[in-house]
Design a protein around this motif. Structure first.
Motif, PDB file in Angstrom:
ATOM      1  N   MET A 139       0.814  -1.178   0.000  1.00 48.53           N
ATOM      2  CA  MET A 139       0.000   0.000   0.000  1.00 48.53           C
ATOM      3  C   MET A 139       0.869   1.258   0.000  1.00 48.53           C
ATOM      4  N   ALA A 140       1.966   1.201   0.640  1.00 51.14           N
ATOM      5  CA  ALA A 140       2.884   2.337   0.645  1.00 51.14           C
ATOM      6  C   ALA A 140       3.372   2.610  -0.757  1.00 51.14           C
ATOM      7  N   MET A 141       3.481   1.581  -1.512  1.00 45.20           N
ATOM      8  CA  MET A 141       3.926   1.727  -2.888  1.00 45.20           C
ATOM      9  C   MET A 141       2.877   2.469  -3.711  1.00 45.20           C
ATOM     10  N   GLU A 142       1.645   2.210  -3.483  1.00 44.62           N
ATOM     11  CA  GLU A 142       0.563   2.860  -4.216  1.00 44.62           C
ATOM     12  C   GLU A 142       0.513   4.347  -3.913  1.00 44.62           C
ATOM     13  N   ILE A 143       0.758   4.763  -2.731  1.00 47.36           N
ATOM     14  CA  ILE A 143       0.731   6.185  -2.354  1.00 47.36           C
ATOM     15  C   ILE A 143       1.838   6.929  -3.093  1.00 47.36           C
ATOM     16  N   LYS A 144       3.006   6.350  -3.149  1.00 50.10           N
ATOM     17  CA  LYS A 144       4.105   6.996  -3.844  1.00 50.10           C
ATOM     18  C   LYS A 144       3.793   7.121  -5.341  1.00 50.10           C
ATOM     19  N   LYS A 145       3.134   6.131  -5.901  1.00 46.57           N
ATOM     20  CA  LYS A 145       2.795   6.158  -7.300  1.00 46.57           C
ATOM     21  C   LYS A 145       1.789   7.270  -7.592  1.00 46.57           C
ATOM     22  N   SER A 146       0.795   7.438  -6.755  1.00 48.92           N
ATOM     23  CA  SER A 146      -0.214   8.476  -6.969  1.00 48.92           C
ATOM     24  C   SER A 146       0.381   9.864  -6.766  1.00 48.92           C
ATOM     25  N   GLN A 147       1.331  10.021  -5.844  1.00 53.52           N
ATOM     26  CA  GLN A 147       1.993  11.320  -5.666  1.00 53.52           C
ATOM     27  C   GLN A 147       2.808  11.654  -6.927  1.00 53.52           C
ATOM     28  N   PHE A 148       3.436  10.656  -7.504  1.00 50.71           N
ATOM     29  CA  PHE A 148       4.215  10.866  -8.723  1.00 50.71           C
ATOM     30  C   PHE A 148       3.296  11.290  -9.871  1.00 50.71           C
ATOM     31  N   ASN A 149       2.143  10.688  -9.988  1.00 49.23           N
ATOM     32  CA  ASN A 149       1.172  11.041 -11.031  1.00 49.23           C
ATOM     33  C   ASN A 149       0.652  12.456 -10.855  1.00 49.23           C
ATOM     34  N   LEU A 150       0.471  12.900  -9.640  1.00 43.05           N
ATOM     35  CA  LEU A 150       0.015  14.261  -9.383  1.00 43.05           C
ATOM     36  C   LEU A 150       1.061  15.274  -9.853  1.00 43.05           C
ATOM     37  N   LYS A 151       2.316  15.011  -9.614  1.00 44.25           N
ATOM     38  CA  LYS A 151       3.374  15.925 -10.012  1.00 44.25           C
ATOM     39  C   LYS A 151       3.487  15.999 -11.532  1.00 44.25           C
ATOM     40  N   SER A 152       3.270  14.924 -12.257  1.00 41.20           N
ATOM     41  CA  SER A 152       3.427  14.921 -13.711  1.00 41.20           C
ATOM     42  C   SER A 152       2.202  15.512 -14.415  1.00 41.20           C
ATOM     43  N   LYS A 153       1.083  15.679 -13.746  1.00 38.07           N
ATOM     44  CA  LYS A 153      -0.140  16.199 -14.357  1.00 38.07           C
ATOM     45  C   LYS A 153      -0.324  17.690 -14.100  1.00 38.07           C
ATOM     46  N   ARG A 154       0.676  18.389 -13.719  1.00 33.98           N
ATOM     47  CA  ARG A 154       0.550  19.816 -13.460  1.00 33.98           C
ATOM     48  C   ARG A 154       0.260  20.546 -14.768  1.00 33.98           C
ATOM     49  N   GLY A 155      -0.390  21.727 -14.743  1.00 31.86           N
ATOM     50  CA  GLY A 155      -0.749  22.509 -15.927  1.00 31.86           C
ATOM     51  C   GLY A 155       0.438  23.302 -16.460  1.00 31.86           C
ATOM     52  N   PHE A 156       0.135  24.205 -17.399  1.00 31.03           N
ATOM     53  CA  PHE A 156       1.172  25.060 -17.961  1.00 31.03           C
ATOM     54  C   PHE A 156       1.759  25.953 -16.869  1.00 31.03           C
ATOM     55  N   THR A 157       2.996  26.254 -17.055  1.00 30.91           N
ATOM     56  CA  THR A 157       3.592  27.231 -16.152  1.00 30.91           C
ATOM     57  C   THR A 157       3.211  28.618 -16.651  1.00 30.91           C
ATOM     58  N   LEU A 158       3.420  29.614 -15.864  1.00 31.21           N
ATOM     59  CA  LEU A 158       3.087  30.990 -16.219  1.00 31.21           C
ATOM     60  C   LEU A 158       3.884  31.443 -17.455  1.00 31.21           C
ATOM     61  N   ILE A 159       5.115  31.065 -17.573  1.00 35.11           N
ATOM     62  CA  ILE A 159       5.965  31.449 -18.704  1.00 35.11           C
ATOM     63  C   ILE A 159       5.440  30.813 -19.987  1.00 35.11           C
ATOM     64  N   GLU A 160       5.064  29.553 -19.942  1.00 35.44           N
ATOM     65  CA  GLU A 160       4.520  28.896 -21.121  1.00 35.44           C
ATOM     66  C   GLU A 160       3.234  29.565 -21.579  1.00 35.44           C
ATOM     67  N   ALA A 161       2.370  29.933 -20.641  1.00 34.41           N
ATOM     68  CA  ALA A 161       1.102  30.601 -20.962  1.00 34.41           C
ATOM     69  C   ALA A 161       1.362  31.964 -21.606  1.00 34.41           C
ATOM     70  N   LEU A 162       2.310  32.720 -21.085  1.00 31.58           N
ATOM     71  CA  LEU A 162       2.638  34.035 -21.655  1.00 31.58           C
ATOM     72  C   LEU A 162       3.191  33.901 -23.075  1.00 31.58           C
ATOM     73  N   ILE A 163       4.029  32.918 -23.314  1.00 33.32           N
ATOM     74  CA  ILE A 163       4.581  32.697 -24.647  1.00 33.32           C
ATOM     75  C   ILE A 163       3.463  32.329 -25.622  1.00 33.32           C
ATOM     76  N   ALA A 164       2.550  31.451 -25.209  1.00 38.89           N
ATOM     77  CA  ALA A 164       1.439  31.057 -26.077  1.00 38.89           C
ATOM     78  C   ALA A 164       0.540  32.252 -26.397  1.00 38.89           C
ATOM     79  N   ILE A 165       0.249  33.073 -25.420  1.00 37.44           N
ATOM     80  CA  ILE A 165      -0.583  34.261 -25.642  1.00 37.44           C
ATOM     81  C   ILE A 165       0.133  35.253 -26.557  1.00 37.44           C
TER      82      ILE A 165
END
Length: 179
Positions: free
Chosen positions: A1-27
């Motif tokens: 079960m400890a392994m599953e928690i670490k896996k879900s934390q890793f998935n949360l970090k990789s699913k983050r949105g655009f950074t502010l700099i990326e959004a400004l460049i796109a705009i």
């Protein structure tokens, strides 16, 4: 079960949105594209009248040359049919305008070259009655180069959007009948 928690934390970090700099460049890229297309459309609309007047001027210049050719050709037909008219009859050196009744008329002053447009017939001419004054003026210059050659120059002047424009068309007519 400890392994599953670490896996879900890793998935949360990789699913983050655009950074502010990326959004400004796109705009910024989007704004540059929109502004560029707006400038292109604005310039095209601005140049539409200029292009339309240039086309009209080129047709008016061509009409001047065609009338002089028609006079020369009529002289040839008269000569071929036994007449005594020279090939350059009614084509003396000078500045002329077109008269639909009389062919070529000498220009007495520069205002004689001003053209009027008649909505009912769709024609340009020099008669002011029932016509509206245009910015176009046409002068046909005939210069005798030799006894067998005439230089014809049609000059169209007009004004569009505060700028002066000129088209000058030149042609040389030759006495080819003796050949």
């Amino acid at each position: 079960m400890a392994m599953e928690i670490k896996k879900s934390q890793f998935n949360l970090k990789s699913k983050r949105g655009f950074t502010l700099i990326e959004a400004l460049i796109a705009i910024s890229i989007l704004i540059i594209g929109i502004v560029s297309s707006f400038i292109l459309v604005t310039r095209a609309l601005y140049n539409t009248n200029i292009i339309q007047d240039r086309l009209t001027a080129s047709f008016l210049a061509q009409e001047g040359l065609e009338l002089v050719r028609q006079i020369r050709d009529s002289n040839y037909l008269n000569k071929i049919n036994g007449g005594s008219i020279n090939w350059d009859n009614n084509l003396a050196p000078g500045n002329y305008r077109i008269s639909f009744e009389n062919g070529l008329e000498k220009i007495q002053n520069p205002n004689d070259a001003q053209l009027y447009f008649h909505d009912d017939s769709g024609l340009f001419n020099y008669i002011s009655s029932d016509g509206k004054l245009t910015s176009f003026s046409r002068k046909i210059n005939i210069e005798q180069i030799s006894s067998d050659e005439l230089k014809i120059t049609t000059i169209i002047n007009w004004q569009t959007k505060g700028s002066e424009y000129t088209i000058q068309v030149e042609d040389h007519l030759f006495n080819w009948l003796p050949l």
